[in-house]
Design a protein around this motif. Structure first.
Motif, PDB file in Angstrom:
ATOM      1  N   GLN A  54       0.820  -1.209   0.000  1.00 13.13           N
ATOM      2  CA  GLN A  54       0.000   0.000   0.000  1.00 13.13           C
ATOM      3  C   GLN A  54       0.857   1.265   0.000  1.00 13.13           C
ATOM      4  O   GLN A  54       0.629   2.195   0.776  1.00 13.13           O
ATOM      5  CB  GLN A  54      -0.961  -0.006   1.203  1.00 13.13           C
ATOM      6  N   VAL A  55       1.882   1.261  -0.856  1.00 13.93           N
ATOM      7  CA  VAL A  55       2.738   2.434  -1.052  1.00 13.93           C
ATOM      8  C   VAL A  55       2.864   2.671  -2.552  1.00 13.93           C
ATOM      9  O   VAL A  55       2.478   1.834  -3.362  1.00 13.93           O
ATOM     10  CB  VAL A  55       4.146   2.242  -0.428  1.00 13.93           C
ATOM     11  N   SER A  56       3.432   3.801  -2.919  1.00 13.64           N
ATOM     12  CA  SER A  56       3.640   4.072  -4.337  1.00 13.64           C
ATOM     13  C   SER A  56       4.946   3.429  -4.799  1.00 13.64           C
ATOM     14  O   SER A  56       5.863   3.191  -3.990  1.00 13.64           O
ATOM     15  CB  SER A  56       3.689   5.583  -4.589  1.00 13.64           C
ATOM     16  N   VAL A  57       5.048   3.182  -6.088  1.00 14.43           N
ATOM     17  CA  VAL A  57       6.300   2.694  -6.657  1.00 14.43           C
ATOM     18  C   VAL A  57       7.386   3.743  -6.420  1.00 14.43           C
ATOM     19  O   VAL A  57       8.535   3.403  -6.111  1.00 14.43           O
ATOM     20  CB  VAL A  57       6.138   2.360  -8.163  1.00 14.43           C
ATOM     21  N   ASP A  58       7.034   5.018  -6.543  1.00  9.36           N
ATOM     22  CA  ASP A  58       7.999   6.085  -6.272  1.00  9.36           C
ATOM     23  C   ASP A  58       8.549   5.996  -4.859  1.00  9.36           C
ATOM     24  O   ASP A  58       9.740   6.226  -4.633  1.00  9.36           O
ATOM     25  CB  ASP A  58       7.371   7.463  -6.497  1.00  9.36           C
ATOM     26  N   TYR A  59       7.696   5.666  -3.909  1.00  8.18           N
ATOM     27  CA  TYR A  59       8.173   5.504  -2.532  1.00  8.18           C
ATOM     28  C   TYR A  59       9.191   4.368  -2.461  1.00  8.18           C
ATOM     29  O   TYR A  59      10.253   4.506  -1.857  1.00  8.18           O
ATOM     30  CB  TYR A  59       7.011   5.236  -1.566  1.00  8.18           C
ATOM     31  N   LEU A  60       8.866   3.218  -3.082  1.00  8.23           N
ATOM     32  CA  LEU A  60       9.790   2.082  -3.060  1.00  8.23           C
ATOM     33  C   LEU A  60      11.138   2.450  -3.658  1.00  8.23           C
ATOM     34  O   LEU A  60      12.190   2.056  -3.149  1.00  8.23           O
ATOM     35  CB  LEU A  60       9.198   0.891  -3.817  1.00  8.23           C
ATOM     36  N   LEU A  61      11.100   3.214  -4.744  1.00  6.85           N
ATOM     37  CA  LEU A  61      12.332   3.566  -5.450  1.00  6.85           C
ATOM     38  C   LEU A  61      13.097   4.713  -4.808  1.00  6.85           C
ATOM     39  O   LEU A  61      14.208   5.030  -5.230  1.00  6.85           O
ATOM     40  CB  LEU A  61      12.014   3.913  -6.908  1.00  6.85           C
ATOM     41  N   GLY A  62      12.496   5.346  -3.800  1.00 12.02           N
ATOM     42  CA  GLY A  62      13.177   6.443  -3.122  1.00 12.02           C
ATOM     43  C   GLY A  62      12.953   7.792  -3.765  1.00 12.02           C
ATOM     44  O   GLY A  62      13.585   8.774  -3.381  1.00 12.02           O
ATOM     45  N   ASN A  63      12.059   7.866  -4.746  1.00 10.15           N
ATOM     46  CA  ASN A  63      11.772   9.138  -5.408  1.00 10.15           C
ATOM     47  C   ASN A  63      10.773   9.972  -4.623  1.00 10.15           C
ATOM     48  O   ASN A  63      10.558  11.134  -4.939  1.00 10.15           O
ATOM     49  CB  ASN A  63      11.216   8.894  -6.820  1.00 10.15           C
ATOM     50  N   ASP A  64      10.138   9.377  -3.639  1.00  7.06           N
ATOM     51  CA  ASP A  64       9.119  10.052  -2.840  1.00  7.06           C
ATOM     52  C   ASP A  64       9.323   9.614  -1.400  1.00  7.06           C
ATOM     53  O   ASP A  64       9.340   8.422  -1.111  1.00  7.06           O
ATOM     54  CB  ASP A  64       7.729   9.639  -3.339  1.00  7.06           C
ATOM     55  N   THR A  65       9.500  10.558  -0.509  1.00  5.98           N
ATOM     56  CA  THR A  65       9.737  10.194   0.887  1.00  5.98           C
ATOM     57  C   THR A  65       8.448  10.036   1.676  1.00  5.98           C
ATOM     58  O   THR A  65       8.467   9.597   2.815  1.00  5.98           O
ATOM     59  CB  THR A  65      10.618  11.256   1.577  1.00  5.98           C
ATOM     60  N   THR A  66       7.332  10.389   1.077  1.00  4.34           N
ATOM     61  CA  THR A  66       6.047  10.279   1.751  1.00  4.34           C
ATOM     62  C   THR A  66       5.472   8.892   1.514  1.00  4.34           C
ATOM     63  O   THR A  66       5.211   8.508   0.382  1.00  4.34           O
ATOM     64  CB  THR A  66       5.051  11.328   1.219  1.00  4.34           C
ATOM     65  N   LYS A  67       5.317   8.168   2.573  1.00  4.90           N
ATOM     66  CA  LYS A  67       4.740   6.823   2.474  1.00  4.90           C
ATOM     67  C   LYS A  67       3.234   6.964   2.450  1.00  4.90           C
ATOM     68  O   LYS A  67       2.586   7.152   3.468  1.00  4.90           O
ATOM     69  CB  LYS A  67       5.196   5.987   3.669  1.00  4.90           C
ATOM     70  N   ARG A  68       2.677   6.915   1.253  1.00  6.33           N
ATOM     71  CA  ARG A  68       1.230   7.050   1.091  1.00  6.33           C
ATOM     72  C   ARG A  68       0.566   5.702   1.295  1.00  6.33           C
ATOM     73  O   ARG A  68       0.954   4.716   0.688  1.00  6.33           O
ATOM     74  CB  ARG A  68       0.902   7.569  -0.303  1.00  6.33           C
ATOM     75  N   THR A  69      -0.431   5.700   2.123  1.00 10.44           N
ATOM     76  CA  THR A  69      -1.157   4.466   2.383  1.00 10.44           C
ATOM     77  C   THR A  69      -2.616   4.667   2.025  1.00 10.44           C
ATOM     78  O   THR A  69      -3.359   5.283   2.788  1.00 10.44           O
ATOM     79  CB  THR A  69      -1.030   4.054   3.863  1.00 10.44           C
ATOM     80  N   PRO A  70      -3.035   4.158   0.860  1.00  7.79           N
ATOM     81  CA  PRO A  70      -4.454   4.257   0.526  1.00  7.79           C
ATOM     82  C   PRO A  70      -5.279   3.522   1.583  1.00  7.79           C
ATOM     83  O   PRO A  70      -4.833   2.513   2.119  1.00  7.79           O
ATOM     84  CB  PRO A  70      -4.564   3.562  -0.833  1.00  7.79           C
ATOM     85  N   PRO A  71      -6.444   4.027   1.900  1.00  2.12           N
ATOM     86  CA  PRO A  71      -7.249   3.374   2.934  1.00  2.12           C
ATOM     87  C   PRO A  71      -7.703   1.977   2.507  1.00  2.12           C
ATOM     88  O   PRO A  71      -8.032   1.745   1.351  1.00  2.12           O
ATOM     89  CB  PRO A  71      -8.444   4.313   3.093  1.00  2.12           C
ATOM     90  N   LEU A  72      -7.689   1.067   3.461  1.00  2.00           N
ATOM     91  CA  LEU A  72      -8.188  -0.281   3.225  1.00  2.00           C
ATOM     92  C   LEU A  72      -9.648  -0.346   3.643  1.00  2.00           C
ATOM     93  O   LEU A  72     -10.073   0.351   4.563  1.00  2.00           O
ATOM     94  CB  LEU A  72      -7.397  -1.297   4.054  1.00  2.00           C
ATOM     95  N   SER A  73     -10.394  -1.207   2.985  1.00  2.00           N
ATOM     96  CA  SER A  73     -11.780  -1.422   3.398  1.00  2.00           C
ATOM     97  C   SER A  73     -11.778  -2.196   4.719  1.00  2.00           C
ATOM     98  O   SER A  73     -10.768  -2.788   5.110  1.00  2.00           O
ATOM     99  CB  SER A  73     -12.539  -2.216   2.336  1.00  2.00           C
ATOM    100  N   ILE A  74     -12.905  -2.208   5.391  1.00  2.00           N
ATOM    101  CA  ILE A  74     -13.042  -2.962   6.645  1.00  2.00           C
ATOM    102  C   ILE A  74     -12.730  -4.439   6.391  1.00  2.00           C
ATOM    103  O   ILE A  74     -12.017  -5.073   7.165  1.00  2.00           O
ATOM    104  CB  ILE A  74     -14.475  -2.824   7.223  1.00  2.00           C
ATOM    105  N   GLU A  75     -13.252  -4.963   5.285  1.00  2.00           N
ATOM    106  CA  GLU A  75     -13.010  -6.370   4.952  1.00  2.00           C
ATOM    107  C   GLU A  75     -11.523  -6.632   4.746  1.00  2.00           C
ATOM    108  O   GLU A  75     -10.985  -7.629   5.246  1.00  2.00           O
ATOM    109  CB  GLU A  75     -13.797  -6.754   3.697  1.00  2.00           C
ATOM    110  N   GLN A  76     -10.826  -5.740   4.032  1.00  2.00           N
ATOM    111  CA  GLN A  76      -9.392  -5.904   3.811  1.00  2.00           C
ATOM    112  C   GLN A  76      -8.627  -5.847   5.130  1.00  2.00           C
ATOM    113  O   GLN A  76      -7.715  -6.636   5.360  1.00  2.00           O
ATOM    114  CB  GLN A  76      -8.872  -4.835   2.854  1.00  2.00           C
ATOM    115  N   LYS A  77      -9.001  -4.921   5.997  1.00  2.00           N
ATOM    116  CA  LYS A  77      -8.340  -4.810   7.301  1.00  2.00           C
ATOM    117  C   LYS A  77      -8.535  -6.088   8.116  1.00  2.00           C
ATOM    118  O   LYS A  77      -7.598  -6.575   8.752  1.00  2.00           O
ATOM    119  CB  LYS A  77      -8.880  -3.610   8.077  1.00  2.00           C
ATOM    120  N   ASN A  78      -9.765  -6.610   8.100  1.00  2.00           N
ATOM    121  CA  ASN A  78     -10.045  -7.840   8.848  1.00  2.00           C
ATOM    122  C   ASN A  78      -9.262  -9.023   8.290  1.00  2.00           C
ATOM    123  O   ASN A  78      -8.712  -9.832   9.052  1.00  2.00           O
ATOM    124  CB  ASN A  78     -11.537  -8.142   8.852  1.00  2.00           C
TER     125      ASN A  78
END
Length: 109
Positions: A54-78
């Protein structure tokens, strides 16, 4: 940067290299090489990893220092909570079942 982030994200999820490798359909050694900086995942695996963590490819590659986490649904969280509460053997069993379902589904599609 990529190797460090991949290892941190995996250990934060409390999964082993082998468990991650099973989910991706690759070897544990391939995951170890990514985390040691000896090789890098191809574009398809990089995209899969970004989605899984749940991060961007840019985050993985180090091009973006902001770890973006799209919200998960309740079902996904469970589901994630239940999966992470399993033992390593239990997680491996679930991963094996999911891989079997993917193979069956792709064969019938």
């Amino acid at each position: 940067m990529l190797s460090t982030r991949l290892k941190k994200l995996r250990t934060d999820r409390k999964i082993t290299q082998n468990e991650l490798a099973c989910m991706l359909g690759i070897t544990q050694q391939a995951v170890a090489r990514w985390e040691n900086g000896k090789s890098e995942p191809d574009a398809a695996n990089l995209n899969w990893l970004a989605n899984y963590y749940q991060v961007s490819v840019d985050y993985l590659l180090g091009n973006d220092t902001t770890k973006r986490t799209p919200p998960l649904s309740i079902e996904q969280k469970n589901l994630l909570r239940d999966f992470e509460s399993l033992t390593a053997d239990g997680r491996n069993m679930i991963i094996g079942m999911l891989n079997s379902l993917k193979i069956t589904h792709s064969a019938t599609a």
